[in-house]
Scaffold this active site. Structure first.
Site, PDB file in Angstrom:
ATOM      1  N   GLN A 231     -10.478  -3.994  -2.794  1.00 33.78           N
ATOM      2  CA  GLN A 231     -11.786  -3.590  -2.267  1.00 33.78           C
ATOM      3  C   GLN A 231     -12.907  -3.977  -3.224  1.00 33.78           C
ATOM      4  O   GLN A 231     -13.981  -4.413  -2.812  1.00 33.78           O
ATOM      5  CB  GLN A 231     -11.797  -2.083  -2.021  1.00 33.78           C
ATOM      6  CG  GLN A 231     -13.091  -1.586  -1.386  1.00 33.78           C
ATOM      7  CD  GLN A 231     -13.281  -2.083   0.028  1.00 33.78           C
ATOM      8  OE1 GLN A 231     -12.389  -1.961   0.850  1.00 33.78           O
ATOM      9  NE2 GLN A 231     -14.449  -2.658   0.325  1.00 33.78           N
TER      10      GLN A 231
ATOM     11  N   HIS B  12      -7.902   0.747  -5.973  1.00 26.59           N
ATOM     12  CA  HIS B  12      -8.066  -0.114  -4.797  1.00 26.59           C
ATOM     13  C   HIS B  12      -8.734  -1.418  -5.255  1.00 26.59           C
ATOM     14  O   HIS B  12      -9.884  -1.699  -4.924  1.00 26.59           O
ATOM     15  CB  HIS B  12      -8.921   0.603  -3.753  1.00 26.59           C
ATOM     16  CG  HIS B  12      -8.791   0.042  -2.367  1.00 26.59           C
ATOM     17  ND1 HIS B  12      -8.064  -1.095  -2.070  1.00 26.59           N
ATOM     18  CD2 HIS B  12      -9.316   0.472  -1.182  1.00 26.59           C
ATOM     19  CE1 HIS B  12      -8.148  -1.336  -0.779  1.00 26.59           C
ATOM     20  NE2 HIS B  12      -8.893  -0.407  -0.219  1.00 26.59           N
TER      21      HIS B  12
ATOM     22  N   CYS C 158     -16.443   1.487   1.601  1.00 28.05           N
ATOM     23  CA  CYS C 158     -15.239   0.680   1.839  1.00 28.05           C
ATOM     24  C   CYS C 158     -14.701   0.857   3.258  1.00 28.05           C
ATOM     25  O   CYS C 158     -13.931   0.023   3.728  1.00 28.05           O
ATOM     26  CB  CYS C 158     -14.174   1.012   0.803  1.00 28.05           C
ATOM     27  SG  CYS C 158     -13.649   2.737   0.814  1.00 28.05           S
TER      28      CYS C 158
ATOM     29  N   ARG D 296       0.875  -1.192   0.000  1.00 25.98           N
ATOM     30  CA  ARG D 296       0.000   0.000   0.000  1.00 25.98           C
ATOM     31  C   ARG D 296       0.896   1.221   0.000  1.00 25.98           C
ATOM     32  O   ARG D 296       1.646   1.441   0.956  1.00 25.98           O
ATOM     33  CB  ARG D 296      -0.925   0.004   1.226  1.00 25.98           C
ATOM     34  CG  ARG D 296      -1.631   1.332   1.401  1.00 25.98           C
ATOM     35  CD  ARG D 296      -2.687   1.324   2.486  1.00 25.98           C
ATOM     36  NE  ARG D 296      -3.875   0.613   2.061  1.00 25.98           N
ATOM     37  CZ  ARG D 296      -5.056   0.689   2.691  1.00 25.98           C
ATOM     38  NH1 ARG D 296      -5.179   1.422   3.788  1.00 25.98           N
ATOM     39  NH2 ARG D 296      -6.092   0.013   2.236  1.00 25.98           N
TER      40      ARG D 296
ATOM     41  N   ARG E  36     -13.555  -8.731   2.752  1.00 26.80           N
ATOM     42  CA  ARG E  36     -12.143  -8.490   2.392  1.00 26.80           C
ATOM     43  C   ARG E  36     -11.311  -9.736   2.712  1.00 26.80           C
ATOM     44  O   ARG E  36     -10.406 -10.108   1.975  1.00 26.80           O
ATOM     45  CB  ARG E  36     -11.589  -7.274   3.157  1.00 26.80           C
ATOM     46  CG  ARG E  36     -12.206  -5.932   2.796  1.00 26.80           C
ATOM     47  CD  ARG E  36     -11.834  -5.482   1.399  1.00 26.80           C
ATOM     48  NE  ARG E  36     -10.406  -5.409   1.195  1.00 26.80           N
ATOM     49  CZ  ARG E  36      -9.613  -4.380   1.548  1.00 26.80           C
ATOM     50  NH1 ARG E  36     -10.159  -3.322   2.114  1.00 26.80           N
ATOM     51  NH2 ARG E  36      -8.319  -4.392   1.306  1.00 26.80           N
TER      52      ARG E  36
ATOM     53  N   ASP F  25     -17.426   7.008  -0.759  1.00 26.49           N
ATOM     54  CA  ASP F  25     -16.148   6.919  -0.050  1.00 26.49           C
ATOM     55  C   ASP F  25     -15.923   8.264   0.629  1.00 26.49           C
ATOM     56  O   ASP F  25     -16.639   9.237   0.345  1.00 26.49           O
ATOM     57  CB  ASP F  25     -15.017   6.600  -1.053  1.00 26.49           C
ATOM     58  CG  ASP F  25     -13.694   6.233  -0.368  1.00 26.49           C
ATOM     59  OD1 ASP F  25     -13.687   6.047   0.861  1.00 26.49           O
ATOM     60  OD2 ASP F  25     -12.675   6.149  -1.076  1.00 26.49           O
TER      61      ASP F  25
HETATM   62  N1   CP Z   1     -11.167  -0.136   2.992  1.00 29.19           N
HETATM   63  C1   CP Z   1      -9.876  -0.215   3.355  1.00 29.19           C
HETATM   64  O1   CP Z   1      -8.967  -0.449   2.548  1.00 29.19           O
HETATM   65  O2   CP Z   1      -9.688  -0.091   4.695  1.00 29.19           O
HETATM   66  P1   CP Z   1      -8.268   0.113   5.405  1.00 29.19           P
HETATM   67  O3   CP Z   1      -7.729   1.461   4.967  1.00 29.19           O
HETATM   68  O4   CP Z   1      -8.580   0.056   6.877  1.00 29.19           O
HETATM   69  O5   CP Z   1      -7.350  -0.996   4.973  1.00 29.19           O
END
Ligand code: CP
Length: 312
Positions: free
Chosen positions: A148, A145, A271, A118, A299, A231
């Site tokens: 997700q 992403h 998300c 990430r 997830r 979001d």
């Molecule tokens: N939705 C998501 O990726 O959550 P986090 O940022 O907690 O990993």
């Protein structure tokens, strides 16, 4: 000098090297296989059956940015599949002290079986994957992403059947989640209507795209929609812009009254993390149309299916 020809991660691996940096790295058939497998793994898990195809395998998780869901789901997922995951922040590694991304990718490839990363810049993940000799998974960048979206499609399919042919409304910031929904609309064959403020419109590089329409208002986007998604208005990397953004996004909040304008069986997804009173009303996550907690739980299962696809 010629490169020494020694056993390496390249010869250890038997399957062709695949990465998952965006949804477009997989074919529609592969994506649907992973999503269907996610539901099967979830059911197997709930029956208490052990399924451990990744015994002895290790996933490195590199986090430049915070995470709850991505971190926990990959870590628990590897554990349930019989493997191991380790979490690395910039302060834990020389990435935070200037060691090149490519060197880090090559070193981790010698020691682990896959890397989830990430980072803010999407280019960093691409450079990492270009240098790596093990599968690399995008755990979110400022552009995409994809993990997700696996969970979101899995969740829709579980509640309403195949998402193909459904209408999805994306309300809010034309940012990484919006980009991944744009990719998903073509690959999973659903209609996507996007409503954003003009100064937070979708990335022009993403449009035009199959099955995607940008409309003028949240009400227009949600009309007859089967799924409404939003979001946060200030994602990671937008720190300091919160006040300006709140003004720009006025009128873009998803609430039960906006959901009333969607289709009769419409679902709501987010998300997470959510900011109640901003992109959603205080009561939206408690509304019976919200499936955000199941979405978060998926997830785990969708990423187990992804890890199995890439590694097992
Ligand atoms: N939705 C998501 O990726 O959550 P986090 O940022 O907690 O990993």
């Amino acid at each position: 000098m010629a490169q020494a020809d020694t056993p390496s991660s390249r010869t250890r691996r038997q399957a062709p090297l695949r990465h998952f940096l965006t949804l477009s790295d997989f074919t529609p058939e592969e994506l649907n296989t992973v999503v269907a497998r996610a539901t099967a793994l979830k059911e197997q898990c709930r029956r208490g059956e052990r399924h451990q195809p990744l015994v002895g395998r290790t996933l490195a998780m590199v986090f430049e940015l915070s995470s709850t869901r991505t971190r926990v789901s990959f870590q628990v997922g590897m554990h349930q599949l019989g493997g191991h995951a380790l979490s690395l922040s910039p302060n834990d590694t020389h990435l935070g002290r200037g060691e090149p991304v490519e060197d880090t990718a090559k070193v981790l490839s010698e020691m682990v079986d896959a890397v989830m990363i990430r980072t803010f810049e999407h280019d960093t993940v691409e450079r990492f994957a270009d240098a790596a000799t093990v599968p690399v998974i995008n755990g979110m960048t400022s552009r995409f992403h994809p993990c997700q979206l696996l969970a979101d499609v899995q969740t829709f399919n579980e509640y309403r059947g195949d998402i193909a042919g459904a209408t999805v409304a994306f309300i809010g910031d034309g940012y990484n989640m919006c980009n991944s929904f744009i990719e998903a609309a073509g690959l999973f064959d659903f209609r996507l209507r996007i409503a954003t403020p003009v100064d937070h419109a979708p990335d022009p590089r993403m449009l035009p795209a199959p099955n995607v329409e940008v409309v003028g208002s949240p009400a227009e986007a949600v009309r007859d929609a089967d799924l409404v998604v939003t979001d946060v208005w200030s994602s990671m990397g937008h720190e300091g812009e919160e006040a300006d953004r709140q003004a720009s996004f006025d009128g873009y909040q998803v609430s039960p009254s906006l959901m009333d304008q969607a289709g009769p069986d419409a679902l709501f997804m987010h998300c997470l993390p959510a900011h109640r009173g901003e992109e959603i009303s205080a009561d939206m996550l408690d509304d019976p149309r919200s499936v955000a907690w199941a979405e978060a739980g998926n997830r785990l299962h969708s990423q187990k299916a992804l890890l199995e696809f890439l590694l097992a």
